[in-house]
Design an enzyme around this catalytic site. Structure first.
Site, PDB file in Angstrom:
ATOM      1  N   SER A 161       9.839   7.835  52.191  1.00 60.72           N
ATOM      2  CA  SER A 161      10.034   5.770  52.473  1.00 60.72           C
ATOM      3  C   SER A 161       9.083   5.602  51.633  1.00 60.72           C
ATOM      4  O   SER A 161       8.510   4.610  51.352  1.00 60.72           O
ATOM      5  CB  SER A 161      10.312   5.309  54.014  1.00 60.72           C
ATOM      6  OG  SER A 161       9.288   6.392  54.579  1.00 60.72           O
ATOM      7  N   ASP A 170       8.223  15.111  54.593  1.00 60.79           N
ATOM      8  CA  ASP A 170      10.125  14.961  53.730  1.00 60.79           C
ATOM      9  C   ASP A 170      10.158  15.357  52.066  1.00 60.79           C
ATOM     10  O   ASP A 170       9.261  15.805  51.320  1.00 60.79           O
ATOM     11  CB  ASP A 170      10.664  14.082  53.247  1.00 60.79           C
ATOM     12  CG  ASP A 170      11.148  13.073  54.469  1.00 60.79           C
ATOM     13  OD1 ASP A 170      11.272  13.821  54.915  1.00 60.79           O
ATOM     14  OD2 ASP A 170      11.247  11.433  54.525  1.00 60.79           O
ATOM     15  N   LYS A 208      10.917  18.047  56.449  1.00 62.79           N
ATOM     16  CA  LYS A 208      11.997  17.577  57.215  1.00 62.79           C
ATOM     17  C   LYS A 208      13.115  17.132  55.408  1.00 62.79           C
ATOM     18  O   LYS A 208      12.646  17.536  54.176  1.00 62.79           O
ATOM     19  CB  LYS A 208      11.887  15.943  57.530  1.00 62.79           C
ATOM     20  CG  LYS A 208      13.109  15.260  57.565  1.00 62.79           C
ATOM     21  CD  LYS A 208      12.848  13.715  58.403  1.00 62.79           C
ATOM     22  CE  LYS A 208      12.914  12.804  58.152  1.00 62.79           C
ATOM     23  NZ  LYS A 208      13.602  11.971  56.731  1.00 62.79           N
ATOM     24  N   GLU A 253      17.405  16.364  54.787  1.00 65.27           N
ATOM     25  CA  GLU A 253      18.511  15.395  55.124  1.00 65.27           C
ATOM     26  C   GLU A 253      19.819  16.396  54.584  1.00 65.27           C
ATOM     27  O   GLU A 253      20.111  16.667  53.035  1.00 65.27           O
ATOM     28  CB  GLU A 253      18.306  13.860  53.547  1.00 65.27           C
ATOM     29  CG  GLU A 253      16.930  13.429  54.148  1.00 65.27           C
ATOM     30  CD  GLU A 253      17.118  11.616  53.629  1.00 65.27           C
ATOM     31  OE1 GLU A 253      18.443  11.638  52.348  1.00 65.27           O
ATOM     32  OE2 GLU A 253      16.725  11.235  53.723  1.00 65.27           O
ATOM     33  N   GLU A 274      19.725   8.814  61.836  1.00 68.52           N
ATOM     34  CA  GLU A 274      19.645   7.483  61.123  1.00 68.52           C
ATOM     35  C   GLU A 274      21.149   6.701  61.575  1.00 68.52           C
ATOM     36  O   GLU A 274      21.350   7.163  61.076  1.00 68.52           O
ATOM     37  CB  GLU A 274      18.833   7.937  60.303  1.00 68.52           C
ATOM     38  CG  GLU A 274      18.351   6.164  59.754  1.00 68.52           C
ATOM     39  CD  GLU A 274      17.392   5.663  58.348  1.00 68.52           C
ATOM     40  OE1 GLU A 274      17.116   7.302  57.795  1.00 68.52           O
ATOM     41  OE2 GLU A 274      17.422   5.048  57.422  1.00 68.52           O
TER      42      GLU A 274
HETATM   43  O1  KIV Z   1      11.540   8.829  54.554  1.00 67.84           O
HETATM   44  C1  KIV Z   1      11.269   8.065  56.168  1.00 67.84           C
HETATM   45  O2  KIV Z   1      10.074   7.170  56.261  1.00 67.84           O
HETATM   46  C2  KIV Z   1      12.455   8.610  56.906  1.00 67.84           C
HETATM   47  C3  KIV Z   1      12.469   7.556  58.838  1.00 67.84           C
HETATM   48  C4  KIV Z   1      12.705   6.630  58.187  1.00 67.84           C
HETATM   49  C5  KIV Z   1      13.340   8.506  59.071  1.00 67.84           C
HETATM   50  O3  KIV Z   1      13.218   9.534  56.704  1.00 67.84           O
END
Ligand code: KIV
Length: 292
Positions: free
Chosen positions: A73, A111, A141, A143, A210
């Site tokens: 994000s 991420d 993390k 997806e 989410e």
């Molecule tokens: O990138 C991010 O901020 C996220 C959250 C919304 C969980 O993946």
């Protein structure tokens, strides 16, 4: 500003201040994936927020946050992109490196950005290794479920902790077409349940859910042994995550139902800057005392 406005804006802040007064976070244990697992067993909720830079990471770590997510994000809130897709691995490493420097206690999850793990498990492992080695993160993390399971397993086999992310997965926004609630229909809900189980069996230490119905998130949280962290997924999850800039009210353009704003930093910062401009223009700043 009316009293009502004051209480709406600052009451949660006062509650948190009291909590900070009562708790000495320096005495709390450093958060590891094992600590998170114990928290789930004890029924203690896990608090997670995003951060993308040294200064903010330092503040939220000192405030006692359990997990800091260096989320992709950053593409939206730091770089101003419309989606999370454009952010690169190098840019994520830059953000993660800055966050790591500011944090003593929280678990730092980073991420893997779009395009660095979906195609090829070997490339996925290389991307994860770069994040761990160059940024000094504690976990990554990713997806998706079944579609990326080979990459997940390969990364886990290298000893890198992986957090899953199901439901609304913003890297697939062009497939979904909208940011609306996911898994409302049984077919998608069934796939989500299967994917969650698959990720747990593979060895993920946690999963973010989410924007899915609260009942489905409750079911998944109760059926898994690993912690489930929700965003727009109701209060039965083992923890919650929000984007820092949204919950602090820095970002004014995003108001989904699940977002609770704890401050209006947009207004606070604008006011401070307006005062500074005024003081410079009127030659009030700097004063005699503020010069050499
Ligand atoms: O990138 C991010 O901020 C996220 C959250 C919304 C969980 O993946």
């Amino acid at each position: 500003m009316s009293d009502v406005q004051v209480s709406i804006m600052y009451y949660p802040y006062l509650c948190i201040s009291k909590l900070l007064d009562m708790t000495d976070f320096r005495t709390l244990p450093k958060i590891t994936t094992h600590v998170l697992q114990e928290m789930k067993l004890k029924g203690e909720k896990i608090a997670m927020l995003t951060a993308y830079d040294f200064s903010m990471a330092k503040i939220i770590d000192k405030a006692g946050i359990d997990i800091i997510l260096v989320g992709d994000s950053a593409s939206n809130v730091m770089a101003g992109n419309e989606t999370t897709l454009p952010i690169t691995l190098e840019q994520m490493i830059y953000h993660a490196t800055s966050v790591v420097r500011g944090v003593d206690r929280a678990l730092i999850v980073v991420d893997l950005p779009f395009g660095t793990y979906q195609g090829d498990s070997k490339e996925a492992l290389q991307s994860a290794i770069r994040i761990m080695k160059e940024a000094g993160a504690s976990a990554i993390k990713m997806e998706g479920g079944k579609e990326i399971i080979e990459s997940v397993k390969r990364i886990l086999s290298a000893g890198i902790p992986v957090m899953g992310h199901l439901g609304l997965t913003p890297q697939s926004i062009y497939k979904f077409g909208t940011y609306s609630v996911r898994a409302q229909e049984e077919e998608e809900a069934k796939k989500l349940r299967e994917d969650a189980l698959l990720l747990e069996k593979a060895g993920c230490f946690g999963i973010v859910l989410e924007k899915i119905p609260a009942k489905l998130a409750q079911e998944v949280s109760q059926s898994l042994k690993i912690p489930v962290i929700g965003i727009g997924a109701g209060h039965h999850c083992d923890g919650q995550v929000l984007v820092l800039h949204d919950m602090l009210g820095i970002n004014q353009d995003f108001s989904p139902r699940f977002l609770r704003r704890y401050h209006n930093l947009f207004a606070e910062i604008s006011g401070a800057v307006a005062n500074y401009i005024h003081d410079v223009k009127t030659e009030d700043f700097p004063s005699e005392k503020e010069q050499y």
